[in-house]
Design an enzyme around this catalytic site. Structure first.
Site, PDB file in Angstrom:
ATOM      1  N   TYR A  15       6.101  -9.695   7.627  1.00 38.06           N
ATOM      2  CA  TYR A  15       5.920  -8.255   7.783  1.00 38.06           C
ATOM      3  C   TYR A  15       6.291  -7.840   9.200  1.00 38.06           C
ATOM      4  O   TYR A  15       6.204  -8.641  10.132  1.00 38.06           O
ATOM      5  CB  TYR A  15       4.451  -7.870   7.538  1.00 38.06           C
ATOM      6  CG  TYR A  15       4.079  -7.743   6.092  1.00 38.06           C
ATOM      7  CD1 TYR A  15       4.233  -6.537   5.415  1.00 38.06           C
ATOM      8  CD2 TYR A  15       3.532  -8.817   5.392  1.00 38.06           C
ATOM      9  CE1 TYR A  15       3.871  -6.410   4.084  1.00 38.06           C
ATOM     10  CE2 TYR A  15       3.173  -8.706   4.048  1.00 38.06           C
ATOM     11  CZ  TYR A  15       3.342  -7.492   3.407  1.00 38.06           C
ATOM     12  OH  TYR A  15       2.984  -7.355   2.090  1.00 38.06           O
TER      13      TYR A  15
ATOM     14  N   ASP B 157       0.823  -1.201   0.000  1.00 32.67           N
ATOM     15  CA  ASP B 157       0.000   0.000   0.000  1.00 32.67           C
ATOM     16  C   ASP B 157       0.860   1.255   0.000  1.00 32.67           C
ATOM     17  O   ASP B 157       2.035   1.228   0.338  1.00 32.67           O
ATOM     18  CB  ASP B 157      -0.861   0.048   1.262  1.00 32.67           C
ATOM     19  CG  ASP B 157      -2.103  -0.796   1.102  1.00 32.67           C
ATOM     20  OD1 ASP B 157      -2.412  -1.194  -0.038  1.00 32.67           O
ATOM     21  OD2 ASP B 157      -2.753  -1.078   2.128  1.00 32.67           O
TER      22      ASP B 157
END
Lengths: 250, 250
Positions: free
Chosen positions: B111, B51
């Site tokens: 992540y 994103d």
């Protein structure tokens, strides 16, 4: 009474601390933010000049003027936040007596020079570390650094043509530590000549690379000859890390 | 043959990886840099969409086209450097067979979500950590995180209205670790739904704050109801940390 302000800043976007005409400086940004908050111009003094691009993890300045002494100074970090750019942060603040001097009352300052020791840049250390792609031996760096500790005339480690004030300083400690592919060099002294940290660290790298011999360091110091010391490393690897006052300030 | 490219980037200035018209994206910057280097447009595919504002410490993409197979792919990091902005770095690269798929051959991805847990911002973590000024108990965070490990339908942890593909994923590990005033949450899975990491981490913070009860986590997962999970944390605290392929790629 003055307000003592503890700052941290990323110096990438600034021409150092000290006001220089209309150029963006940290002193100007802080002065403008305090003006927005208090509606009056205050006199802002810093503990040190820092060069263009140099960072600070801890930096002190004082603000003086017709301040309402009822102002809760310890609220300043929150009150002034909206008027400061994101790369300058007020960490803490409180009232100090008028007799306190933010520059002359410093006992010692610690700087860190950060080297990224790999062949390829790191996008998270752009303008925050000096990329040095050749081998670095911390053992050699530390042996060299130890030669500088103590009281010496550091004229050889001052930007040529700078200042005429005394050049004797006392280095408390000076050492290099590797963490992964970064090498952090820390040096503390009662004061630093112009560009002294960047020249000292350049000299360590020159000893590391064999350009300057370990045995020659005492002679280089004694020579007071700038041309015999190492290169001036770029500003963007340098951090003012810690400022210690004669009396506890917090 | 394709060239496999290992990247790292600070995503602050980009609208994510994937090309979106004329907006600055990492895919566009890499494609433009390869065009400047090779004088031809290559087809660039990434291991993941990220994103807007999300960072990557490791990200893989492939480049395909009429490339001269004599090109020494492992020199790409140095050859392409001058054509890339400073916040995108090619860490390594080499030739891979056409059968290699940069997205489908991923075994798992890790992540990290970085929380700055103090009351005042840090100028060196602007756009790189989420400032959370309330108490964080890593013990509670880790107890909550353990409830998610394993294979579940993660529909409750997907941005509402996003995608229609399957929502069963397997989380390999999920834990929080404090270092000073930062808390790093790491989570690895065979795949992630849209906004899944940011919603999972928001859910941990909601359990930490008592907004969601620890005992309710299995029920929230089973509900497949987005409204019962925690808030979506902001993108700028998120890092793609590590991408592991079914077969070793380096």
């Amino acid at each position: 009474m003055k307000i003592l302000i503890e700052l941290a800043y990323d110096g990438s976007a600034y021409h150092g601390f000290q006001v220089q005409g209309d150029k963006p400086t940290v002193q100007k940004a802080v002065g403008d933010a305090l003006f927005s908050l208090f509606g009056q111009r205050l006199s802002v003094s810093g503990c040190s000049r820092t060069d263009s691009g140099v960072h600070a993890r801890q930096f002190f300045c004082t603000a003086e003027g017709a301040l309402p002494e009822s102002f809760p100074a310890e609220r300043l970090p929150f009150a002034v936040r909206r008027y400061l750019p994101e790369d300058i942060v007020v960490l803490s603040s409180h009232w100090v007596p008028d007799s306190f001097h933010v520059r002359y009352d410093v006992l010692y300052k610690e700087y860190e020079y950060l080297i990224l020791n790999r062949s390829i840049s790191d996008p998270f250390l752009v303008k925050r570390a000096y990329l040095f792609p050749y081998p670095v031996d911390e053992g050699i760096m530390n042996e060299a650094a130890a030669c500088f500790v103590g009281t010496h005339d550091f004229s050889a480690f001052r930007a040529s043509g700078s200042g005429t004030e005394g050049s004797v300083r006392t280095i408390k400690y000076f050492s290099a530590q590797r963490r992964g592919d970064t090498v952090a060099i820390k040096v503390a002294a009662d004061g630093f000549l112009y560009n002294m940290v960047r020249i000292l660290c350049g000299t360590l790298l020159d000893v590391n690379s064999g350009v300057i011999r370990m045995d020659d360091i005492p002679g280089v110091i004694a020579s007071c000859d700038r041309s015999r010391a190492g290169a001036t490393l770029p500003a963007h690897g340098l951090y003012l890390n810690r400022v210690v006052y004669r009396q506890p300030v917090f």
